[in-house]
Design a protein around this motif. Structure first.
Motif, PDB file in Angstrom:
ATOM      1  N   HIS A   1       0.858  -1.188   0.000  1.00 14.18           N
ATOM      2  CA  HIS A   1       0.000   0.000   0.000  1.00 14.18           C
ATOM      3  C   HIS A   1       0.892   1.236   0.000  1.00 14.18           C
ATOM      4  CE1 HIS A   1      -3.644   2.218   0.431  1.00 14.18           C
ATOM      5  NE2 HIS A   1      -3.323   2.693   1.595  1.00 14.18           N
ATOM      6  N   LYS A   2       1.162   1.808   1.129  1.00 17.64           N
ATOM      7  CA  LYS A   2       2.063   2.958   1.232  1.00 17.64           C
ATOM      8  C   LYS A   2       2.508   3.106   2.675  1.00 17.64           C
ATOM      9  CE  LYS A   2      -1.852   6.181   1.430  1.00 17.64           C
ATOM     10  NZ  LYS A   2      -1.665   6.859   2.684  1.00 17.64           N
ATOM     11  N   GLN A   3       3.585   3.841   2.879  1.00 14.08           N
ATOM     12  CA  GLN A   3       4.164   3.960   4.219  1.00 14.08           C
ATOM     13  C   GLN A   3       4.481   5.411   4.525  1.00 14.08           C
ATOM     14  OE1 GLN A   3       7.353   1.243   5.079  1.00 14.08           O
ATOM     15  NE2 GLN A   3       8.234   2.559   6.643  1.00 14.08           N
ATOM     16  N   PRO A   4       4.069   5.924   5.686  1.00 12.56           N
ATOM     17  CA  PRO A   4       4.428   7.299   6.056  1.00 12.56           C
ATOM     18  C   PRO A   4       5.935   7.500   6.018  1.00 12.56           C
ATOM     19  CG  PRO A   4       2.809   6.404   7.582  1.00 12.56           C
ATOM     20  CD  PRO A   4       3.253   5.256   6.711  1.00 12.56           C
ATOM     21  N   GLU A   5       6.334   8.673   5.640  1.00 14.98           N
ATOM     22  CA  GLU A   5       7.754   8.979   5.471  1.00 14.98           C
ATOM     23  C   GLU A   5       8.555   8.723   6.746  1.00 14.98           C
ATOM     24  OE1 GLU A   5       9.530  12.251   2.528  1.00 14.98           O
ATOM     25  OE2 GLU A   5       8.814  13.098   4.411  1.00 14.98           O
ATOM     26  N   GLY A   6       7.949   9.005   7.892  1.00 14.96           N
ATOM     27  CA  GLY A   6       8.646   8.804   9.169  1.00 14.96           C
ATOM     28  C   GLY A   6       8.450   7.419   9.747  1.00 14.96           C
ATOM     29  N   GLY A   7       7.841   6.508   8.989  1.00 19.25           N
ATOM     30  CA  GLY A   7       7.566   5.165   9.482  1.00 19.25           C
ATOM     31  C   GLY A   7       6.158   5.066  10.047  1.00 19.25           C
ATOM     32  N   PHE A   8       5.688   3.840  10.201  1.00 15.49           N
ATOM     33  CA  PHE A   8       4.355   3.634  10.759  1.00 15.49           C
ATOM     34  C   PHE A   8       4.339   4.017  12.243  1.00 15.49           C
ATOM     35  CE2 PHE A   8       4.252   0.607   7.153  1.00 15.49           C
ATOM     36  CZ  PHE A   8       3.164   1.129   6.494  1.00 15.49           C
ATOM     37  N   TYR A   9       3.187   4.440  12.734  1.00 12.93           N
ATOM     38  CA  TYR A   9       3.080   4.902  14.109  1.00 12.93           C
ATOM     39  C   TYR A   9       1.671   4.659  14.615  1.00 12.93           C
ATOM     40  CZ  TYR A   9       1.021   8.839  11.589  1.00 12.93           C
ATOM     41  OH  TYR A   9       0.251   9.609  10.750  1.00 12.93           O
TER      42      TYR A   9
ATOM     43  N   THR B   1       4.895  11.093  21.808  1.00 11.94           N
ATOM     44  CA  THR B   1       5.157  12.536  21.973  1.00 11.94           C
ATOM     45  C   THR B   1       5.800  13.117  20.726  1.00 11.94           C
ATOM     46  OG1 THR B   1       5.339  12.337  24.374  1.00 11.94           O
ATOM     47  CG2 THR B   1       6.397  14.246  23.351  1.00 11.94           C
ATOM     48  N   GLU B   2       6.775  12.411  20.168  1.00  8.34           N
ATOM     49  CA  GLU B   2       7.466  12.902  18.965  1.00  8.34           C
ATOM     50  C   GLU B   2       6.519  12.933  17.772  1.00  8.34           C
ATOM     51  OE1 GLU B   2       8.497  10.490  20.965  1.00  8.34           O
ATOM     52  OE2 GLU B   2      10.273  11.393  21.913  1.00  8.34           O
ATOM     53  N   THR B   3       5.702  11.882  17.648  1.00  9.19           N
ATOM     54  CA  THR B   3       4.753  11.824  16.530  1.00  9.19           C
ATOM     55  C   THR B   3       3.775  12.987  16.569  1.00  9.19           C
ATOM     56  OG1 THR B   3       4.860   9.414  16.315  1.00  9.19           O
ATOM     57  CG2 THR B   3       2.857  10.486  15.521  1.00  9.19           C
ATOM     58  N   LEU B   4       3.174  13.222  17.731  1.00 11.68           N
ATOM     59  CA  LEU B   4       2.137  14.254  17.813  1.00 11.68           C
ATOM     60  C   LEU B   4       2.723  15.656  17.810  1.00 11.68           C
ATOM     61  CD1 LEU B   4      -0.412  12.528  20.206  1.00 11.68           C
ATOM     62  CD2 LEU B   4      -0.547  12.849  17.730  1.00 11.68           C
ATOM     63  N   ARG B   5       3.939  15.806  18.253  1.00 16.71           N
ATOM     64  CA  ARG B   5       4.603  17.111  18.106  1.00 16.71           C
ATOM     65  C   ARG B   5       4.861  17.394  16.627  1.00 16.71           C
ATOM     66  NH1 ARG B   5       7.950  20.782  20.935  1.00 16.71           N
ATOM     67  NH2 ARG B   5       9.483  21.769  19.583  1.00 16.71           N
ATOM     68  N   ARG B   6       5.351  16.388  15.912  1.00 16.20           N
ATOM     69  CA  ARG B   6       5.600  16.555  14.477  1.00 16.20           C
ATOM     70  C   ARG B   6       4.317  16.922  13.746  1.00 16.20           C
ATOM     71  NH1 ARG B   6       7.233  11.837  13.506  1.00 16.20           N
ATOM     72  NH2 ARG B   6       5.466  10.905  12.376  1.00 16.20           N
ATOM     73  N   HIS B   7       3.238  16.230  14.072  1.00 13.86           N
ATOM     74  CA  HIS B   7       1.964  16.518  13.420  1.00 13.86           C
ATOM     75  C   HIS B   7       1.475  17.932  13.744  1.00 13.86           C
ATOM     76  CE1 HIS B   7       0.802  11.985  12.932  1.00 13.86           C
ATOM     77  NE2 HIS B   7       1.785  12.367  12.141  1.00 13.86           N
ATOM     78  N   ALA B   8       1.606  18.344  15.001  1.00  7.26           N
ATOM     79  CA  ALA B   8       1.155  19.684  15.381  1.00  7.26           C
ATOM     80  C   ALA B   8       1.916  20.752  14.610  1.00  7.26           C
ATOM     81  CB  ALA B   8       1.333  19.889  16.887  1.00  7.26           C
ATOM     82  N   LEU B   9       3.226  20.585  14.490  1.00  5.15           N
ATOM     83  CA  LEU B   9       4.037  21.572  13.782  1.00  5.15           C
ATOM     84  C   LEU B   9       3.700  21.598  12.291  1.00  5.15           C
ATOM     85  CD1 LEU B   9       7.510  20.982  15.506  1.00  5.15           C
ATOM     86  CD2 LEU B   9       5.914  22.876  15.890  1.00  5.15           C
ATOM     87  N   MET B  10       3.491  20.418  11.704  1.00  3.67           N
ATOM     88  CA  MET B  10       3.121  20.359  10.285  1.00  3.67           C
ATOM     89  C   MET B  10       1.784  21.045  10.039  1.00  3.67           C
ATOM     90  SD  MET B  10       4.102  16.432   9.239  1.00  3.67           S
ATOM     91  CE  MET B  10       3.446  16.627   7.584  1.00  3.67           C
ATOM     92  N   LEU B  11       0.810  20.716  10.857  1.00 12.12           N
ATOM     93  CA  LEU B  11      -0.549  21.204  10.628  1.00 12.12           C
ATOM     94  C   LEU B  11      -0.679  22.700  10.881  1.00 12.12           C
ATOM     95  CD1 LEU B  11      -2.342  18.131  12.208  1.00 12.12           C
ATOM     96  CD2 LEU B  11      -2.443  18.785   9.790  1.00 12.12           C
ATOM     97  N   THR B  12      -0.123  23.185  11.972  1.00  7.34           N
ATOM     98  CA  THR B  12      -0.188  24.627  12.218  1.00  7.34           C
ATOM     99  C   THR B  12       0.650  25.373  11.192  1.00  7.34           C
ATOM    100  OG1 THR B  12       1.612  24.427  13.844  1.00  7.34           O
ATOM    101  CG2 THR B  12      -0.647  24.403  14.690  1.00  7.34           C
TER     102      THR B  12
ATOM    103  N   PRO C   1       3.204  13.121   4.180  1.00  6.63           N
ATOM    104  CA  PRO C   1       4.234  12.582   3.282  1.00  6.63           C
ATOM    105  C   PRO C   1       4.454  11.083   3.468  1.00  6.63           C
ATOM    106  CG  PRO C   1       4.947  14.685   4.174  1.00  6.63           C
ATOM    107  CD  PRO C   1       3.683  14.318   4.904  1.00  6.63           C
ATOM    108  N   THR C   2       4.625  10.391   2.354  1.00  7.86           N
ATOM    109  CA  THR C   2       4.905   8.962   2.366  1.00  7.86           C
ATOM    110  C   THR C   2       6.236   8.700   1.658  1.00  7.86           C
ATOM    111  OG1 THR C   2       3.770   8.575   0.268  1.00  7.86           O
ATOM    112  CG2 THR C   2       2.440   8.425   2.291  1.00  7.86           C
ATOM    113  N   LEU C   3       6.762   7.493   1.858  1.00  2.00           N
ATOM    114  CA  LEU C   3       7.977   7.121   1.135  1.00  2.00           C
ATOM    115  C   LEU C   3       7.720   7.142  -0.358  1.00  2.00           C
ATOM    116  CD1 LEU C   3       9.250   4.115   3.304  1.00  2.00           C
ATOM    117  CD2 LEU C   3      10.054   6.489   3.329  1.00  2.00           C
ATOM    118  N   GLU C   4       6.498   6.792  -0.752  1.00  2.00           N
ATOM    119  CA  GLU C   4       6.177   6.700  -2.168  1.00  2.00           C
ATOM    120  C   GLU C   4       6.069   8.065  -2.837  1.00  2.00           C
ATOM    121  OE1 GLU C   4       5.288   2.987  -0.187  1.00  2.00           O
ATOM    122  OE2 GLU C   4       4.740   5.059   0.285  1.00  2.00           O
ATOM    123  N   ASP C   5       5.500   9.048  -2.164  1.00  2.00           N
ATOM    124  CA  ASP C   5       5.323  10.356  -2.834  1.00  2.00           C
ATOM    125  C   ASP C   5       6.373  11.375  -2.410  1.00  2.00           C
ATOM    126  OD1 ASP C   5       4.493  11.582  -0.388  1.00  2.00           O
ATOM    127  OD2 ASP C   5       2.900  12.672  -1.415  1.00  2.00           O
TER     128      ASP C   5
END
Length: 493
Positions: free
Chosen positions: A1-9, A31-42, A306-310
């Protein structure tokens, strides 16, 4: 299928002092995952997110592990970030309320749930009047909606593939529209042909419009049942609608769907009696007879993370489109990526016609019309969806593998595409070839377009030239059905 760029979580974590019977381990790196998401989204301008809790309606181990507890963990982690001075989006839940006996919704809005816990007062998404917003699915139980509203909250219905925009229903994806208010997966590179997806009018919290990198009408792994990302064309055309409505002041909310669903699974195939009705690109695979609904690889996905594929291409495009929206609000005079079509986003429709003696492919809509009037039969899209073509339902294999398709309009970077020539034989019949000399069996009339040299879920179907009883024929996704394969011309949408 596809894989998130930072790995599955995942973001499940046991409550303090809790030892649930199902003994699911805590997810690593929350904590690292949700911090990364917060920074990306905001960073891209997202004000609030909606967490999908639509599959399970009643409390239990599965509901706690898959829906409730991850939402609580999201609240815990983002509250901690806010207290540390890091901005996060606000949060809302999207809970199924169709079952009158379902009780999972109570865990969010009572018993110190996230919606009523004073610690999260400023984290929950609220409407303009200050009411907390609770999203639900189509056809919610009215009594349950009333109970939530009696808590001082506002309930917003959101679903998809339903033309209930005028009734105030939000959509988590919104198809482009053909004339006659028909959903379509035909998305045009032609700037004169807008996507024109519908906007929600008069919801309890205001007007809304949804944009997404892809969407589906049915099983996305069947031809033209999903738009696909089309090299970013779908997202660009949906943002074009957003720019137009924003300029009119007609949209209160822009809903971007989705960020990170990622997971998809095969479903039972209702057309299993037809050997041709298989998931695209899986010819001969053990899973070919199963169909996928929401997503099918990286080319047919609504996800933007972002995914490894795109390699982050969809997210980069979203960033560009958001910059346009928040600055000029128009592509006029802009050099932003959102406003310029790359070669991967320029496609041509290829119509398939037959008169019983000859089979011809054309990218010229006028030629298509002239031939149809002179007795040629158009071979339709096998399950409809794309209104650029005529539609049928579950046709025989012979038509399924002669059905229409999409090619790139022009060549891609070196080695990534190959030309498809339309040839006319000495006997007056048509065929296709990658050879500009038409295999010495005729002359080239035109280049129809360019096929990808790599199979992907964007271009999953192999285009081939076959030989049957000494005559040429075209095969789309069928590997010539046992006939001799003369040429493999590449892969098409």
């Amino acid at each position: 299928h596809k894989q998130p760029e930072g790995g599955f979580y995942c973001i499940y974590r046991k409550r303090a002092g809790e030892q649930p019977a199902f003994a699911m381990p805590d997810c690593p790196g929350i904590t690292e995952t949700l911090r990364r998401h917060a920074l990306m989204l905001t960073g891209v301008g997202v004000d609030f997110i909606v967490a999908d809790s639509t599959n399970i309606q009643s409390k239990g181990e599965a509901a706690d592990a898959l829906q409730l507890r991850p939402f609580e963990v999201l609240a815990e982690e983002w509250l901690a970030l806010q207290r540390a001075g890091v901005a996060t989006p606000r949060i809302a839940v999207w809970q199924n309320l169709q079952d009158p006996s379902g009780d999972l919704w109570r865990a969010y809005v009572s018993d110190n749930g996230v919606y009523v816990n004073p610690a999260y007062e400023d984290l929950i998404f609220k409407d303009g009047s200050g009411k907390k917003v609770f999203f639900t699915t189509a056809n919610p139980t009215a009594a349950l909606v009333k109970q939530i509203e009696q808590l001082g909250m506002v309930v917003v219905t959101m679903w998809a593939e339903r033309d209930r925009f005028a009734q105030g229903e939000w959509a988590f994806f919104s198809p482009c529209m053909a004339p006659g208010r028909t959903f379509t997966t035909s998305v045009y590179s032609d700037p004169s042909k807008p996507c024109g997806q519908s906007a929600t009018r008069g919801s309890p919290i205001g007007n809304a419009l949804t944009v997404s990198p892809s969407y589906q009408l049915s099983y996305s792994s069947l031809p033209f049942q999903a738009s696909g990302k089309l090299g970013g064309l779908t997202l660009r055309k949906q943002f074009e609608t957003a720019f137009n409505l924003h300029a009119q002041g007609a949209v209160d909310y822009l809903f971007v769907g989705t960020f990170n669903e990622h997971v998809a699974q095969p479903q039972t195939n209702p057309y299993s009696s037809n050997p041709a009705a298989v998931s695209m690109g899986l010819d001969g695979d053990a899973d070919a007879g199963s169909l996928w609904v929401d997503m099918f690889g990286d080319g047919i996905t609504r996800d933007l993370e972002p995914t490894l594929e795109d390699a982050g291409a969809a997210w980069k495009l979203l960033q560009s489109c958001m910059r346009v929206l928040k600055s000029s609000g128009t592509c006029s005079g802009s050099t932003e990526e959102c406003c310029e079509l790359s070669p991967e986003a320029k496609w041509v429709n290829v119509w398939s016609l037959s008169n019983g003696k000859d089979h011809l492919l054309t990218v010229d809509q006028n030629e298509r019309s002239v031939l149809a009037k002179s007795g040629w039969k158009e071979i339709c899209a096998p399950f409809g969806g794309a209104t650029a073509f005529c539609a049928t339902s579950n046709p025989p294999s012979s038509d399924y593998h002669r059905s229409p398709f999409l090619l790139y309009q022009g060549p891609l970077a070196a080695g990534n595409s190959a030309p498809v020539h339309r040839c006319l034989s000495a006997g007056g019949t048509h065929f296709i070839s990658g050879d500009p000399s038409c295999r010495g069996a005729g002359k080239a009339e035109s280049i129809l377009g360019y096929a990808s040299t790599k199979r992907s879920s964007e271009t999953p179907r192999q285009l081939a030239l076959c030989s049957a009883a000494g005559a040429f024929r075209v095969s789309v996704g069928g590997a010539c059905d046992g006939d001799q394969v003369l040429e493999k011309l590449g892969f098409v949408h």
